[in-house]
Design a protein around this motif. Structure first.
Motif, short mmCIF file in Angstrom:
data_model
loop_
_atom_site.label_atom_id
_atom_site.label_comp_id
_atom_site.label_asym_id
_atom_site.label_seq_id
_atom_site.Cartn_x
_atom_site.Cartn_y
_atom_site.Cartn_z
N TYR A 4 0.85 -1.18 0.00
CA TYR A 4 0.00 0.00 0.00
C TYR A 4 0.88 1.22 0.00
N ARG A 5 0.44 2.26 -0.69
CA ARG A 5 1.19 3.51 -0.70
C ARG A 5 0.23 4.66 -0.93
N TYR A 6 0.64 5.82 -0.47
CA TYR A 6 -0.13 7.02 -0.73
C TYR A 6 0.29 7.58 -2.08
N LEU A 7 -0.62 8.26 -2.73
CA LEU A 7 -0.26 8.94 -3.96
C LEU A 7 0.62 10.13 -3.62
N THR A 8 1.63 10.35 -4.41
CA THR A 8 2.50 11.51 -4.21
C THR A 8 1.91 12.70 -4.95
N LEU A 9 2.50 13.86 -4.72
CA LEU A 9 2.04 15.05 -5.43
C LEU A 9 2.23 14.88 -6.93
N ALA A 10 3.32 14.24 -7.34
CA ALA A 10 3.55 13.98 -8.77
C ALA A 10 2.45 13.09 -9.34
N ASP A 11 2.04 12.06 -8.57
CA ASP A 11 0.94 11.19 -9.02
C ASP A 11 -0.35 11.99 -9.15
N ARG A 12 -0.59 12.86 -8.19
CA ARG A 12 -1.81 13.68 -8.23
C ARG A 12 -1.80 14.63 -9.42
N GLU A 13 -0.63 15.16 -9.75
CA GLU A 13 -0.54 16.05 -10.91
C GLU A 13 -0.77 15.29 -12.21
N LYS A 14 -0.28 14.05 -12.29
CA LYS A 14 -0.57 13.21 -13.46
C LYS A 14 -2.06 12.93 -13.55
N LEU A 15 -2.67 12.61 -12.40
CA LEU A 15 -4.10 12.36 -12.36
C LEU A 15 -4.86 13.60 -12.85
N GLU A 16 -4.44 14.76 -12.39
CA GLU A 16 -5.11 15.99 -12.78
C GLU A 16 -5.01 16.22 -14.29
N SER A 17 -3.84 16.01 -14.87
CA SER A 17 -3.69 16.24 -16.31
C SER A 17 -4.50 15.24 -17.12
N HIS A 18 -4.50 13.96 -16.72
CA HIS A 18 -5.30 12.97 -17.44
C HIS A 18 -6.79 13.25 -17.28
N TYR A 19 -7.19 13.68 -16.09
CA TYR A 19 -8.60 13.96 -15.83
C TYR A 19 -9.07 15.16 -16.67
N LEU A 20 -8.22 16.17 -16.79
CA LEU A 20 -8.59 17.33 -17.59
C LEU A 20 -8.67 17.01 -19.08
N LYS A 21 -7.94 16.00 -19.52
CA LYS A 21 -8.01 15.56 -20.91
C LYS A 21 -9.32 14.82 -21.20
N GLY A 22 -10.03 14.45 -20.13
CA GLY A 22 -11.30 13.76 -20.31
C GLY A 22 -11.21 12.25 -20.23
N GLU A 23 -10.09 11.72 -19.72
CA GLU A 23 -9.93 10.27 -19.63
C GLU A 23 -10.83 9.69 -18.54
N ARG A 24 -11.18 8.43 -18.71
CA ARG A 24 -12.00 7.73 -17.73
C ARG A 24 -11.17 7.41 -16.49
N PRO A 25 -11.81 7.36 -15.31
CA PRO A 25 -11.08 6.99 -14.09
C PRO A 25 -10.40 5.63 -14.19
N GLN A 26 -11.01 4.67 -14.88
CA GLN A 26 -10.39 3.35 -15.03
C GLN A 26 -9.08 3.45 -15.82
N ASP A 27 -9.06 4.27 -16.87
CA ASP A 27 -7.84 4.44 -17.66
C ASP A 27 -6.76 5.14 -16.85
N ILE A 28 -7.16 6.10 -16.04
CA ILE A 28 -6.20 6.81 -15.18
C ILE A 28 -5.62 5.84 -14.16
N ALA A 29 -6.46 4.99 -13.59
CA ALA A 29 -6.01 4.01 -12.61
C ALA A 29 -5.00 3.05 -13.24
N ASP A 30 -5.25 2.61 -14.46
CA ASP A 30 -4.33 1.72 -15.15
C ASP A 30 -3.00 2.42 -15.41
N THR A 31 -3.05 3.68 -15.76
CA THR A 31 -1.83 4.45 -16.03
C THR A 31 -0.99 4.62 -14.77
#
Length: 91
Positions: A4-31
């Protein structure tokens, strides 16, 4: 045993960029290599209260990081008032 691990700020920034592109949460999770439930919890944690360009709830990585750090401060055993600063200890 799972790691188990916490998401880092870098992970959160990647999540934010993928989310703004309109990607699905499942695709972001896989990435990011995490479970999809982690992404949904993270989106809730970083919710800005506004809609983004894709008409979804907005997400801010810095806001999510701040809220996580604040929740860390509230964790742990609560100390009673008399235990905080004992004036005198008698033996």
């Amino acid at each position: 045993m799972r790691n188990y691990r916490y998401l880092t700020l870098a992970d959160r920034e990647k999540l934010e960029s993928h989310y703004l592109k309109g990607e699905r949460p499942q695709d972001i999770a896989d990435t990011l290599g995490v479970h999809v439930a982690t992404i949904y919890k993270e989106l809730k944690r970083g919710d800005t209260g506004k809609l983004d360009n894709n008409m979804r709830q907005g997400y801010s990585a810095t806001l999510a990081q701040y809220r996580l750090q604040q929740s860390f401060k509230c964790r742990g055993r609560k100390v009673k008032d008399e235990q905080k600063s004992p004036e005198t200890v008698t033996s």
